[in-house]
Scaffold this active site. Sequence first.
Site, PDB file in Angstrom:
ATOM      1  N   LYS A 111       0.851  -1.193   0.000  1.00 60.11           N
ATOM      2  CA  LYS A 111       0.000   0.000   0.000  1.00 60.11           C
ATOM      3  C   LYS A 111       0.880   1.234   0.000  1.00 60.11           C
ATOM      4  CE  LYS A 111      -3.333   2.683   2.688  1.00 60.11           C
ATOM      5  NZ  LYS A 111      -4.223   2.768   3.865  1.00 60.11           N
ATOM      6  N   GLU A 128      -9.551  12.145  12.359  1.00 59.36           N
ATOM      7  CA  GLU A 128      -8.859  10.923  12.794  1.00 59.36           C
ATOM      8  C   GLU A 128      -8.003  11.121  14.040  1.00 59.36           C
ATOM      9  OE1 GLU A 128      -6.193   7.243  10.949  1.00 59.36           O
ATOM     10  OE2 GLU A 128      -6.727   8.947   9.690  1.00 59.36           O
TER      11      GLU A 128
END
Length: 404
Positions: free
Chosen positions: A148, A207
Amino acid sequence: MMERHIVTESLAVQLLKEYRTGASFFFSSPERTILAEGVFAAVPEAEGLNQMENLTQRADAVLRQAKQAGQKRPIVVGAVPFDETKPVQLTVPDEVWHAGPLTFDQDEPKQPECATFGYDIQPVPAPEEYMNGVKQGLAGIAAGDFSKIVLSRSLHLTSPIKIDIGDLLNSLARHNSRGYTFAVDVSERAGGESETVRRTLIGASPELLVSRSGFRVSANPLAGSRPRSHDPHEDQRRAAELLASAKDRHEHAVVVEAVASALRPFCRTLDVPSEPSLITTETMWHLSTEIKGELTDLSISSLELAAALHPTPAVCGTPTDLARAAIKKIEPFERGFFTGMVGWCDSEGDGEWVVTIRCAEAEERALRLYAGAGIVAGSKPEDELAETSAKFRTMLRAMGMNSE
């Protein structure tokens, strides 16, 4: 000497109004609101190249100095950049005010004055170049270099008039009441005060990287996203699609495991839900997992935990070092504090640190907005471009630019 003022929740909005660009640190969360002013001392740079090395010890030394000077429970506030070779911007302020969470009436904030005049907007990189970068990231995944990578882009906005950072902060806080709103002075003071480049890091992150209150630890990694829709049926369809997406759930699971693995050495117990849930902002749906734990030792501070987590695969990739090296090659700009962390830690170790996303770095007449997307096998360049465009809307809406 700093006095630690505790005010009632009804005065949290007053702290927001008291924010002064370049002179204040502002941070609001679902738990509290903090306004800090002045600089008792700054956390010094590390001697070596890696500025994350011994960060906790350097911060602790400054906090001890503040205690010796008479501060009862001093606090470190500020921001840490994405690149570990860049200096942190952490200080112990002279004075701090604390309140409960921000609550607003239903009145809409006035449109920022700059929106009336309009901005000149330049994307960096251009959309086509960004999609080419995504293709490079996918090639690296196919070659087995990493599984990723998070690739970002920026918008450079220039205003014909001076930008009112206080108005922008107020608008961000009103439009993102369930998240974390912040403003940090990140001015560069190279060569003396006369050459200072005044710059403010401002944003509304959804977040939570990590928080600590006594023995209790919380983290809330997000990964996997869909843009919101004004149509209620389409909005719910997108939410359901995200929750059912095998690609997004895998991307999310990688991030959750990385966060849990980093926290386990510090915790006696750690609760990691087996299934993600959905959270929403005004502009995005996100897959979310709330991780909760109990520390083994109260000497472990929130800053130490945050440093152990930074950067997560949600903003960098997997494996971290290989993804970060590829990011530096592909992205045509320095991230600065984007995808770093911002927050606070007091002398008892309690604190909150959030991932620095949905943000901009602001100068007198210019703003640089940032947004990124996680690239995994099966990602499509046009979808990742659309995701970054949707993420820009958090800042653009706060600026009175309500584009889809």
